[in-house]
Design an enzyme around this catalytic site. Structure first.
Site, short mmCIF file in Angstrom:
data_model
loop_
_atom_site.label_atom_id
_atom_site.label_comp_id
_atom_site.label_asym_id
_atom_site.label_seq_id
_atom_site.Cartn_x
_atom_site.Cartn_y
_atom_site.Cartn_z
N GLU A 128 -3.70 -1.71 3.99
CA GLU A 128 -2.82 -2.96 3.69
C GLU A 128 -3.14 -4.00 4.22
O GLU A 128 -3.56 -5.11 3.50
CB GLU A 128 -1.34 -2.78 4.22
CG GLU A 128 -0.55 -1.48 3.38
CD GLU A 128 -0.53 -1.65 1.70
OE1 GLU A 128 -0.77 -2.90 1.18
OE2 GLU A 128 -0.48 -0.72 0.90
N GLU B 177 -7.31 -1.51 -5.39
CA GLU B 177 -6.88 -0.47 -4.58
C GLU B 177 -8.24 0.18 -4.14
O GLU B 177 -8.24 0.89 -2.92
CB GLU B 177 -5.96 0.56 -5.46
CG GLU B 177 -4.70 0.12 -5.81
CD GLU B 177 -3.97 -0.54 -4.78
OE1 GLU B 177 -4.14 0.15 -3.53
OE2 GLU B 177 -3.05 -1.61 -4.72
#
Ligand SMILES: [Zn+2]
Length: 441
Positions: free
Chosen positions: A172, A228
Site C-alpha cells: 500500500e 496491483e
C-alpha cells in the site's frame, strides 16, 4: 466532509464526493475511521463503474506505530526501488498510514488493505490515506493449504499473519504510493526532457500524460491489474531487506522465515488464483489474481530451480500439484527477476505508454496449455467459499458490547437482520420477491 457526502448522495455529483474525499484526507489520524461511496471498480469489465462500499473501523495503535515508522522512512526506502530518482515523485506526500480493526465493512468483498481516495488528481496533489485492516487478516480461517509440503504448510500457518502484514504495508505505502507520472502541466513538462532517459531503451522520453489524461484514462481496463502487480512486486522486492523487516519488529531467523513465508504465500497465490481465470472468455475476472499470476510467471521464468510446480496424485489418487520455492534463492534469483520486471512496469506507467505496457503485461499474463492444466487441478480441489460473518455493536446501559455470530449461513443472515432492522429487511425481501416473479428461482 459529511455535508459533502450528503450533497453527493442527494445529487449524484462526483465533485461533491471528491470534495468530501479532500476533507477526509485532511483528517489525519482519527481514532474512528470511515469512508463511503462508489469506490473500487474491480468488477466492472470496462474498469470505470465503481461499486458501493462503506466501512467503520477503529485504530489499532500498536500496529499503527510500525506503519508510522515506515512512513517516516519512506523517502529513503523508495530509493531502493529499481528505477532511480527521475522516476520518483519530486516530493513524497507522506500519507496517513494506520492499521485499523474493522467494526463493519459493507461491500461485496472485504479487502485486507486500502489506499484511497482513488481520484488521481487528489492523490498526486493533496495526498491519500493508507489503511491496513488487521482483523481481516487474522479472521482468515485455518484451512488446509493446498500444494505445499508439510513443513511449508506449518511455516505458512505460523507466519501468515505477520508476513501478510508486512506485504500489505509495503504494497500500500511504497507500492501504490511510489513512482512518478510524466505529465504536461500546461506550461511545462514535470520532468527534464533533455536529461531523463527511458529505462529500457536508454533513449529520451517520447511519451507522457497530456493535460487531462490520467493513468485510468490511458490504461483503462488493464490499469487495475497492472497497478496491483506493480504494488505486489514492490512488496516482494522490499521484504528482502532485513532493516525493513526490523521496522515491523522482526529480526534474525524469524525475519528470514517471514520473508520466506511472504514469497511462498504470494507466489503460490499466483497459482491458486488461476481459479479466477475465465478459460472460455480468455479473460481475468479479478485484478489482484491477474497481477499475482503475472508474478508467478516471472518467478518461474527466473529459472535456476527457484520455483517449481509438479503434477502428482494425492493419497486418494486425485490429481494434485507440488509447489516448491527455494528459500535460498530468493535474494539471488527471485528478487533480481522481480526487480527487473518492476522497472519495466514503472517505465511504461511513468511515460503513459499503453502500447508498450499492455504488450508486456498481456504477454506475461497469457495462460497456456500447461497453466490451463494447473487450473483444472486448482478448480477441482477448491474449497467452498468461506463465510465472512461480521459482528454488531450494541449499546446496553451506556456501554458498547460486541455481538458475534456463528460462521454459518444463518449466522450471516442473523447479523445482517440485527444490523439493519425490520424496514431494511422488508425492503430486501420485496426486491427478492420481485426478482423471483420476473426471473424465477
Ligand atoms: Zn493494491
Amino acid at each position: 466532509m459529511i455535508q459533502k457526502y450528503i450533497e453527493h448522495f442527494k445529487s449524484g455529483s462526483l465533485d461533491a464526493h471528491k470534495d468530501a474525499s479532500r476533507f477526509w484526507v485532511k483528517d489525519v489520524g482519527p481514532v474512528v475511521e470511515s469512508y463511503i461511496g462508489f469506490i473500487e471498480n474491480y468488477r466492472d469489465p470496462a474498469g470505470a463503474r465503481a461499486e458501493f462500499e462503506g466501512f467503520v473501523s477503529c485504530v489499532n495503535k500498536e500496529t499503527s506505530k510500525k506503519f508510522s515508522t515506515l512512513v517516516s522512512r519512506a523517502e529513503e526506502l523508495l530509493q531502493r526501488l529499481p528505477w532511480g530518482a527521475d522516476y520518483e515523485k519530486d516530493k513524497f506526500l507522506k500519507p496517513d498510514f494506520t492499521a485499523l480493526d474493522i467494526i463493519y465493512f459493507g461491500g461485496s468483498g472485504i479487502p485486507a488493505g486500502i489506499n484511497i481516495p482513488n481520484y488521481d488528481d487528489i492523490r498526486q496533489n493533496e495526498g491519500f490515506k493508507n489503511v491496513s485492516l488487521g482483523n481481516v487478516i487474522s479472521a482468515v480461517p485455518k484451512q488446509k493449504i493446498e500444494f505445499l509440503s508439510a513443513d511449508d504448510e506449518a511455516m505458512y500457518k505460523k507466519y501468515f499473519k505477520e508476513s501478510f502484514e508486512v506485504q500489505v504495508g509495503l504494497h500500500e505505502l511504497l507500492g501504490h504510493g511510489s513512482g512518478k507520472l510524466f505529465q504536461n502541466e500546461g506550461e511545462k513538462l514535470n520532468f527534464d526532457k533533455n536529461k531523463v532517459k527511458h529505462l529500457i531503451t536508454g533513449e529520451p522520453i517520447k511519451t507522457w500524460y497530456e493535460k487531462g489524461e490520467t493513468w485510468s484514462s490511458k490504461f483503462g481496463q488493464l490499469g487495475n491489474a497492472y497497478e496491483e502487480c506493480r504494488a505486489e512486486a514492490v512488496g516482494y522486492f522490499l521484504c528482502c531487506y532485513p532493516d525493513i523487516l526490523q521496522i515491523f519488529g522482526y529480526e534474525g531467523q524469524v525475519a528470514d522465515d517471514i520473508k520466506y513465508t511472504n514469497w511462498l504465500n504470494e507466489i503460490r497465490a499466483g497459482l491458486v488464483c488461476l481459479e479466477f481465470y475465465q478459460a472460455d472468455a480468455k479473460k481475468w475476472g479479478q485484478a489482484h489474481s491477474f497481477a499475482r499470476y503475472v508474478l508467478l510467471r516471472i518467478a518461474l521464468a527466473a529459472g535456476q530451480g527457484f520455483v517449481s510446480i509438479e503434477e502428482c496424485v494425492d493419497e486418494n489418487g486425485k490429481a494434485d500439484l507440488k509447489f516448491n520455492l527455494d528459500r535460498n534463492k530468493i535474494d539471488s534469483v527471485g528478487k533480481p527477476a522481480v526487480g527487473d520486471f518492476l522497472k519495466q512496469l514503472q517505465v511504461y506507467k511513468s511515460t503513459g505508454d499503453f502500447a508498450g505496457g499492455s504488450k508486456l503485461f498481456n504477454e506475461w499474463g497469457a495462460v497456456g496449455p500447461r497453466e490451463l492444466r494447473w487450473r483444472e487441478i486448482v478448480v477441482a480441489r477448491r474449497k467452498p467459499r468461506r463465510n465472512f460473518v461480521q459482528s454488531n455493536t450494541v449499546l446496553t446501559n451506556g456501554k458498547v458490547e460486541l455481538k458475534t455470530y456463528p460462521a454459518t449461513n444463518a449466522g450471516v443472515i442473523q447479523s445482517v437482520v440485527e444490523r439493519y432492522g425490520e424496514d431494511a429487511v422488508n425492503d430486501a425481501l420485496n426486491v427478492w420477491e420481485k426478482d423471483v416473479k420476473i426471473f424465477g428461482l
